[in-house]
Design an enzyme around this catalytic site. Structure first.
Site, PDB file in Angstrom:
ATOM      1  CE  LYS A   3      -3.197   0.590   3.387  1.00  0.00           C
ATOM      2  NZ  LYS A   3      -3.254   1.877   4.085  1.00  0.00           N
ATOM      3  CB  SER A   4       3.823   2.307   1.987  1.00  0.00           C
ATOM      4  OG  SER A   4       3.246   2.199   3.259  1.00  0.00           O
TER       5      SER A   4
ATOM      6  CG  ASP B 109       0.362  -0.157   9.471  1.00  0.00           C
ATOM      7  OD1 ASP B 109      -0.011   0.700  10.299  1.00  0.00           O
ATOM      8  OD2 ASP B 109       0.772   0.138   8.339  1.00  0.00           O
TER       9      ASP B 109
ATOM     10  CB  SER C 181       4.834   9.877  11.672  1.00  0.00           C
ATOM     11  OG  SER C 181       4.004   9.961  10.529  1.00  0.00           O
TER      12      SER C 181
ATOM     13  CE  LYS D 124      -0.339   3.995  12.949  1.00  0.00           C
ATOM     14  NZ  LYS D 124       0.393   4.744  11.922  1.00  0.00           N
TER      15      LYS D 124
ATOM     16  NE  ARG E 146       6.150   6.639   0.847  1.00  0.00           N
ATOM     17  CZ  ARG E 146       5.281   6.385   1.830  1.00  0.00           C
ATOM     18  NH1 ARG E 146       4.200   5.626   1.608  1.00  0.00           N
ATOM     19  NH2 ARG E 146       5.462   6.889   3.040  1.00  0.00           N
TER      20      ARG E 146
ATOM     21  CD  GLN F  47       0.461   8.324   7.476  1.00  0.00           C
ATOM     22  OE1 GLN F  47      -0.081   9.143   8.208  1.00  0.00           O
ATOM     23  NE2 GLN F  47      -0.141   7.206   7.106  1.00  0.00           N
TER      24      GLN F  47
END
Ligand code: S3P
Length: 441
Positions: free
Chosen positions: A22-23, A320, A168, A347, A27, A170
């Site tokens: 997913k990450s 996660d 993080s 989360k 991107r 993010q």
């Protein structure tokens, strides 16, 4: 709400693969939009979180098309070349899309309305807005730090040096993405190392980054105004999704499965390190590289597990995976102590509270003290029989469906609809290996 029941299953067996990470998928779409030329993506995760990113980069002027399953082409507009969207940007449930996109907007002289679903609208945006405001982002008419928000980027963003107050990826990525449009050097210092896909992919697309590991953590410096060039990206399998299959095979006696092509970037493998300490029979075969990332096949055989202490410094590399580790810890002999879980509170749900409540609903003694979760393992005697409140959180839903596969009584999960945000083929894949689930309404 779509309820599902997990019932006691026989051994799981077979070879399979999980959808794209997913990450990396987010991107690939975003960085493709910031590049010149075409980015051809294969293995893109077609889950609703990533589809939100695809829709949003198209709203900002990139040309996004899908040629086949998982195969997407992004024709980008270059750094600073995105345009003002006509409609609000709807991020759905996706925190990663919203946080990274706030960084991208900061580097553009445009305004955009950010909105999301109920869960995302509760999650803190302040952690990215604080450094981005220092770089020139403005937020007309709001002192809130949650969505919906109108964000106004800067004509001339200012490069900063920013030490992450929370571990993080993010936040790190948002600052670096704003730094692309800033003159000079933008530096992020991370006391605890978080997933490094942004750094790797930016370098692959042609940005210059200097990464230095020191006593106080890692310092990442990006040279502003690079020309990013679109490149092919083949997305490896998501280790956070493979964790559910792995856990299921570990608890169902007689299981022997292989999950092919899983990302094993060391910033993401804390779960597998923990399994080794628990005595799990997991082996890593066929190591190779895919799109600059380490990948391998993971073989998992049923194992008797023992409780362990998971130290706080490991949290960023398995952030996660705590709900599924907690479900697995219920099947271990002895107590599992998971430390340093403060980030779980912000989360898709308050995952620490949701996990504790769900374990209790299944008859498992679990309690949290500050940012530590302690689960008392019951080996093969996990009662189950509970109804799990998923709290709009895909990972809570999948973790407790897995727990139900060996519980003495079936486990009902009250809403499985959020699973499509990250792992739409969860049921098909799990059932193809032998897991038993039933729709209950
Ligand atoms: C992600 C970073 C992590 C993780 C999320 C994806 C990313 O969040 O929980 O699922 O792709 O950068 P934080 O950076 O908030 O820890």
């Amino acid at each position: 709400m779509k309820q599902f029941t997990a019932a006691r299953s026989g051994p799981l067996s077979g070879k399979t693969s999980v959808p794209g990470d997913k990450s990396i998928s987010h991107r690939a779409l975003m960085f493709g939009a910031l590049s010149i030329g075409e980015t051809r993506i294969t293995g893109l995760l077609e889950a609703t979180d990533v589809l939100a990113t695809a829709r949003i980069v198209a709203q900002l002027g990139a040309n996004v098309s899908r040629s086949d399953e998982g195969e997407w082409i992004v024709a980008g507009r270059g750094v600073g070349g995105l345009c003002k969207p006509d409609e609000p940007l709807d991020f759905g449930n996706s925190g990663t899309s919203a946080r990274l996109m706030a960084g991208i907007i900061t580097g553009h002289d445009i305004e955009a309305v950010f909105q999301g679903d109920e869960s995302l609208s509760r999650r803190p945006m302040g952690r990215v807005l604080t450094p981005l405001k220092q770089m020139g982002l403005s937020i007309p008419d709001s002192h809130r730090d949650t969505l919906p928000l109108t964000l106004r980027g800067a004509a001339q963003p200012i490069p900063i040096s920013y030490k992450l107050p929370v571990p993080s990826a993010q936040v790190k990525s948002a600052v670096l993405l704003a730094g692309l449009s800033s003159p000079g050097d933008t530096t992020v210092i991370e006391p605890e190392i978080t997933r490094d896909h942004t750094e790797k992919m930016l370098q692959y697309f042609g940005a210059r980054l200097d990464i230095v590991d020191g006593e106080n953590g890692r310092s990442i410096t990006l040279k502003g105004h690079p020309i990013l060039q679109g490149k092919p990206i083949n997305v490896p399998g998501d280790p956070s999704s493979s964790a559910f299959l792995t856990a299921a095979a570990l608890i169902c006696p007689g299981s022997d499965i292989t999950i092919e092509n899983v990302l094993v970037n060391p910033t993401r493998t804390g779960f597998y390190q923990t399994l080794e300490e628990m005595g799990a029979n997991v082996t890593f075969e066929n190591h190779h590289e895919q799109g600059g990332e380490p990948v391998c096949d993971i073989r998992v055989q049923y194992s008797k597990l023992k409780g362990v202490t998971v130290p706080p410094e490991r949290a960023p590399s398995m952030i996660d995976e705590y709900p599924i580790l907690a479900a697995l810890a219920a099947y271990a002999e002895g107590q599992t102590v998971m430390q340093g879980l403060a980030e779980l509170r912000v989360k898709e749900s308050d995952r620490l509270a949701a996990t504790e409540t769900a374990l209790a609903a299944c008859g498992v003694d679990a309690h949290s003290e500050d940012d530590t979760l302690i689960v008392r393992g019951l080996a093969e005697n996990v009662p189950g029989g509970g109804v799990i409140a998923t709290e709009m959180d895909h990972r809570i839903a999948m973790s407790f469906l897995v727990l139900g596969l060996q519980a003495q009584e079936p486990v009902i999960v009250d809403d499985i609809s959020m699973i499509e945000t990250s792992f739409p083929s969860f049921f098909t894949l799990m059932e193809s290996l032998g897991a038993r689930f039933k729709a209950t309404s």
